[in-house]
Design an enzyme around this catalytic site. Sequence first.
Site, PDB file in Angstrom:
ATOM      1  N   ILE A 192       0.882  -1.178   0.000  1.00  0.00           N
ATOM      2  CA  ILE A 192       0.000   0.000   0.000  1.00  0.00           C
ATOM      3  C   ILE A 192       0.919   1.227   0.000  1.00  0.00           C
ATOM      4  CG2 ILE A 192      -1.853   1.211   1.190  1.00  0.00           C
ATOM      5  CD1 ILE A 192      -2.531  -1.472   2.598  1.00  0.00           C
ATOM      6  N   GLU A 193       1.070   1.832  -1.176  1.00  0.00           N
ATOM      7  CA  GLU A 193       2.004   2.960  -1.287  1.00  0.00           C
ATOM      8  C   GLU A 193       1.331   4.266  -0.880  1.00  0.00           C
ATOM      9  OE1 GLU A 193       3.831   2.686  -5.186  1.00  0.00           O
ATOM     10  OE2 GLU A 193       5.026   0.974  -4.502  1.00  0.00           O
ATOM     11  N   CYS A 222      11.837  -7.147   2.737  1.00  0.00           N
ATOM     12  CA  CYS A 222      12.784  -6.070   3.046  1.00  0.00           C
ATOM     13  C   CYS A 222      13.220  -6.169   4.509  1.00  0.00           C
ATOM     14  CB  CYS A 222      12.147  -4.702   2.756  1.00  0.00           C
ATOM     15  SG  CYS A 222      11.055  -4.107   4.061  1.00  0.00           S
ATOM     16  N   GLU A 247       3.981  -7.788   3.152  1.00  0.00           N
ATOM     17  CA  GLU A 247       4.195  -8.696   4.289  1.00  0.00           C
ATOM     18  C   GLU A 247       3.616  -8.100   5.572  1.00  0.00           C
ATOM     19  OE1 GLU A 247       6.343  -7.676   2.011  1.00  0.00           O
ATOM     20  OE2 GLU A 247       8.076  -9.010   1.827  1.00  0.00           O
TER      21      GLU A 247
HETATM   22  N1  THU Z   1       7.663  -4.100  -1.251  1.00  0.00           N
HETATM   23  C1  THU Z   1       6.921  -5.016  -0.578  1.00  0.00           C
HETATM   24  O1  THU Z   1       5.703  -4.888  -0.473  1.00  0.00           O
HETATM   25  N2  THU Z   1       7.562  -6.065  -0.018  1.00  0.00           N
HETATM   26  C2  THU Z   1       8.902  -6.334  -0.142  1.00  0.00           C
HETATM   27  O2  THU Z   1       9.376  -7.303   0.400  1.00  0.00           O
HETATM   28  C3  THU Z   1       9.734  -5.427  -0.932  1.00  0.00           C
HETATM   29  C4  THU Z   1       9.110  -4.153  -1.361  1.00  0.00           C
HETATM   30  C5  THU Z   1       6.977  -2.984  -1.917  1.00  0.00           C
HETATM   31  C6  THU Z   1       7.182  -1.640  -1.291  1.00  0.00           C
HETATM   32  C7  THU Z   1       6.920  -0.720  -2.474  1.00  0.00           C
HETATM   33  O3  THU Z   1       5.524  -0.504  -2.589  1.00  0.00           O
HETATM   34  C8  THU Z   1       7.364  -1.522  -3.682  1.00  0.00           C
HETATM   35  O4  THU Z   1       7.434  -2.886  -3.247  1.00  0.00           O
HETATM   36  C9  THU Z   1       8.705  -1.093  -4.236  1.00  0.00           C
HETATM   37  O5  THU Z   1       9.670  -1.061  -3.248  1.00  0.00           O
END
Ligand code: THU
Length: 140
Positions: free
Chosen positions: A43-44, A86, A55
């Site tokens: 969710i950005e 991450c 996650e």
């Molecule tokens: N992102 C995730 O949702 N999970 C991860 O393990 C790595 C990155 C998302 C965050 C962001 O919305 C997009 O991927 C690019 O970084």
Amino acid sequence: MDSDMLAREAVAARELAYAPYSGFRVGAAVQADNGKTYNGCNIENASYGATLCAERTAIAKAISDGARHILAMAVVGDSATEITPCGICRQVISEFTDPEAPIWCGTRDGLFTRRTVRELLPFAFTPADLASAAGSRENG
Ligand code: THU
């Protein structure tokens, strides 16, 4: 719940990603101790740092529904190579899992590799570390 089903849940969640800034969609699913499965997407936010990873979305759904322990997780992104959680997510995952819990990391083509929490975050800082600090404070 087998790993295939968890993987399918993660793939389904990826469809709901809100990723207008990166265009990178991620889905995750967790199998919880209450017998339920929860999935989540990234969710950005226009304020990029407020972005929530898939996650942590899935974990927040599980914990806020009463689950207290996570037995297994799957995560999948839009990339040809497998994605792994991450650093922030690794810490959050570690709070609710055993070190040997499987984390299935997928490619966009649906190939999932079994990783473990211990592999992803060796020497994790855990609730046990806080407990042992409290013990030493009490002991003087
Ligand atoms: N992102 C995730 O949702 N999970 C991860 O393990 C790595 C990155 C998302 C965050 C962001 O919305 C997009 O991927 C690019 O970084």
